[in-house]
Design a protein around this motif. Sequence first.
Motif, PDB file in Angstrom:
ATOM      1  N   UNK A 184       0.843  -1.200   0.000  1.00  0.00           N
ATOM      2  CA  UNK A 184       0.000   0.000   0.000  1.00  0.00           C
ATOM      3  C   UNK A 184       0.880   1.253   0.000  1.00  0.00           C
ATOM      4  N   UNK A 185       1.953   1.238   0.770  1.00  0.00           N
ATOM      5  CA  UNK A 185       2.892   2.364   0.781  1.00  0.00           C
ATOM      6  C   UNK A 185       3.569   2.536  -0.577  1.00  0.00           C
ATOM      7  N   UNK A 186       3.884   1.427  -1.242  1.00  0.00           N
ATOM      8  CA  UNK A 186       4.458   1.517  -2.588  1.00  0.00           C
ATOM      9  C   UNK A 186       3.502   2.231  -3.535  1.00  0.00           C
ATOM     10  N   UNK A 187       2.248   1.840  -3.499  1.00  0.00           N
ATOM     11  CA  UNK A 187       1.251   2.452  -4.385  1.00  0.00           C
ATOM     12  C   UNK A 187       1.098   3.940  -4.094  1.00  0.00           C
ATOM     13  N   UNK A 188       1.055   4.296  -2.823  1.00  0.00           N
ATOM     14  CA  UNK A 188       0.927   5.710  -2.463  1.00  0.00           C
ATOM     15  C   UNK A 188       2.143   6.510  -2.911  1.00  0.00           C
ATOM     16  N   UNK A 189       3.327   5.934  -2.772  1.00  0.00           N
ATOM     17  CA  UNK A 189       4.551   6.623  -3.186  1.00  0.00           C
ATOM     18  C   UNK A 189       4.573   6.844  -4.695  1.00  0.00           C
ATOM     19  N   UNK A 190       4.113   5.867  -5.458  1.00  0.00           N
ATOM     20  CA  UNK A 190       4.062   6.016  -6.915  1.00  0.00           C
ATOM     21  C   UNK A 190       3.144   7.171  -7.287  1.00  0.00           C
ATOM     22  N   UNK A 191       1.988   7.218  -6.659  1.00  0.00           N
ATOM     23  CA  UNK A 191       1.017   8.276  -6.953  1.00  0.00           C
ATOM     24  C   UNK A 191       1.575   9.640  -6.568  1.00  0.00           C
ATOM     25  N   UNK A 192       2.165   9.743  -5.392  1.00  0.00           N
ATOM     26  CA  UNK A 192       2.673  11.024  -4.914  1.00  0.00           C
ATOM     27  C   UNK A 192       3.926  11.472  -5.668  1.00  0.00           C
ATOM     28  N   UNK A 193       4.856  10.568  -5.891  1.00  0.00           N
ATOM     29  CA  UNK A 193       6.146  10.952  -6.474  1.00  0.00           C
ATOM     30  C   UNK A 193       6.159  11.021  -7.993  1.00  0.00           C
ATOM     31  N   UNK A 194       5.281  10.265  -8.637  1.00  0.00           N
ATOM     32  CA  UNK A 194       5.324  10.190 -10.099  1.00  0.00           C
ATOM     33  C   UNK A 194       4.009  10.606 -10.761  1.00  0.00           C
ATOM     34  N   UNK A 195       3.013  10.930  -9.958  1.00  0.00           N
ATOM     35  CA  UNK A 195       1.698  11.316 -10.469  1.00  0.00           C
ATOM     36  C   UNK A 195       1.120  10.245 -11.402  1.00  0.00           C
ATOM     37  N   UNK A 196       1.301   8.993 -10.995  1.00  0.00           N
ATOM     38  CA  UNK A 196       0.778   7.844 -11.732  1.00  0.00           C
ATOM     39  C   UNK A 196      -0.200   7.125 -10.819  1.00  0.00           C
ATOM     40  N   UNK A 197      -1.366   6.806 -11.338  1.00  0.00           N
ATOM     41  CA  UNK A 197      -2.354   6.094 -10.539  1.00  0.00           C
ATOM     42  C   UNK A 197      -1.833   4.686 -10.217  1.00  0.00           C
ATOM     43  N   UNK A 198      -1.944   4.302  -8.941  1.00  0.00           N
ATOM     44  CA  UNK A 198      -1.463   2.988  -8.520  1.00  0.00           C
ATOM     45  C   UNK A 198      -2.346   2.444  -7.407  1.00  0.00           C
ATOM     46  N   UNK A 199      -2.531   1.127  -7.447  1.00  0.00           N
ATOM     47  CA  UNK A 199      -3.296   0.440  -6.402  1.00  0.00           C
ATOM     48  C   UNK A 199      -2.554  -0.800  -5.977  1.00  0.00           C
ATOM     49  N   UNK A 200      -2.785  -1.178  -4.717  1.00  0.00           N
ATOM     50  CA  UNK A 200      -2.151  -2.389  -4.205  1.00  0.00           C
ATOM     51  C   UNK A 200      -3.197  -3.471  -4.000  1.00  0.00           C
ATOM     52  N   UNK A 201      -2.756  -4.710  -4.195  1.00  0.00           N
ATOM     53  CA  UNK A 201      -3.640  -5.864  -4.038  1.00  0.00           C
ATOM     54  C   UNK A 201      -2.872  -6.928  -3.269  1.00  0.00           C
ATOM     55  N   UNK A 202      -3.376  -7.309  -2.113  1.00  0.00           N
ATOM     56  CA  UNK A 202      -2.813  -8.423  -1.370  1.00  0.00           C
ATOM     57  C   UNK A 202      -3.852  -9.529  -1.398  1.00  0.00           C
ATOM     58  N   UNK A 203      -3.479 -10.660  -1.966  1.00  0.00           N
ATOM     59  CA  UNK A 203      -4.410 -11.776  -2.078  1.00  0.00           C
ATOM     60  C   UNK A 203      -3.723 -13.047  -1.612  1.00  0.00           C
ATOM     61  N   UNK A 204      -4.531 -14.043  -1.369  1.00  0.00           N
ATOM     62  CA  UNK A 204      -4.015 -15.337  -0.951  1.00  0.00           C
ATOM     63  C   UNK A 204      -4.398 -16.360  -1.995  1.00  0.00           C
ATOM     64  N   UNK A 205      -3.528 -17.325  -2.208  1.00  0.00           N
ATOM     65  CA  UNK A 205      -3.839 -18.373  -3.159  1.00  0.00           C
ATOM     66  C   UNK A 205      -2.620 -18.800  -3.940  1.00  0.00           C
ATOM     67  N   UNK A 206      -2.869 -19.548  -4.990  1.00  0.00           N
ATOM     68  CA  UNK A 206      -1.801 -20.001  -5.873  1.00  0.00           C
ATOM     69  C   UNK A 206      -1.386 -18.843  -6.774  1.00  0.00           C
ATOM     70  N   UNK A 207      -0.096 -18.569  -6.835  1.00  0.00           N
ATOM     71  CA  UNK A 207       0.413 -17.396  -7.543  1.00  0.00           C
ATOM     72  C   UNK A 207      -0.052 -17.363  -8.995  1.00  0.00           C
ATOM     73  N   UNK A 208       0.134 -18.449  -9.729  1.00  0.00           N
ATOM     74  CA  UNK A 208      -0.217 -18.436 -11.151  1.00  0.00           C
ATOM     75  C   UNK A 208      -1.705 -18.210 -11.359  1.00  0.00           C
ATOM     76  N   UNK A 209      -2.526 -18.832 -10.547  1.00  0.00           N
ATOM     77  CA  UNK A 209      -3.972 -18.665 -10.677  1.00  0.00           C
ATOM     78  C   UNK A 209      -4.388 -17.234 -10.361  1.00  0.00           C
ATOM     79  N   UNK A 210      -3.835 -16.673  -9.311  1.00  0.00           N
ATOM     80  CA  UNK A 210      -4.168 -15.301  -8.914  1.00  0.00           C
ATOM     81  C   UNK A 210      -3.751 -14.318  -9.998  1.00  0.00           C
ATOM     82  N   UNK A 211      -2.554 -14.497 -10.558  1.00  0.00           N
ATOM     83  CA  UNK A 211      -2.097 -13.589 -11.607  1.00  0.00           C
ATOM     84  C   UNK A 211      -3.020 -13.665 -12.813  1.00  0.00           C
ATOM     85  N   UNK A 212      -3.369 -14.863 -13.222  1.00  0.00           N
ATOM     86  CA  UNK A 212      -4.290 -15.021 -14.370  1.00  0.00           C
ATOM     87  C   UNK A 212      -5.618 -14.321 -14.098  1.00  0.00           C
TER      88      UNK A 212
END
Length: 146
Positions: free
Chosen positions: A71-99
Amino acid sequence: MKNILVAIGQTKDAEKLIAQAVKFASYSNGKIWIIHVATPDPDSLIGRESGPQFIYDQRAENRKKEAAFIQNLAQAITQNHNIEAESILVQGAVSKVIREKVDKFNIDLVIAGHRRKDFLYNLFTANNKKDLVDELNVPLLAVPLH
């Protein structure tokens, strides 16, 4: 590339991966989605394995730290680079979640780090029945991590 998904495996690699995402997002006026796939929640039945209470407490504490970090990474991107960013923390199998997230958020590019024997590297290069790279149907930028 309007939607860029950055898969963060380890906090020490985040800066290098985020730098690549910021580059691409600034070229295309895109949005960055930072994802971290965590171990199962100790409060869930899936996460309940036999063991002492301190193990459950430690997992819960780690999950909170991971969520705050991305979440701090996303906020820093928005503040420092003026780029919209969101964070997602999920649980599960990595490949399935990415898909799932590639489909859900209409992702145009996936950025992930790799080491020779890293889990994400193996995930993207293993000879599985269905290769994740082919299933994604979007470009994958594999950033070498040393």
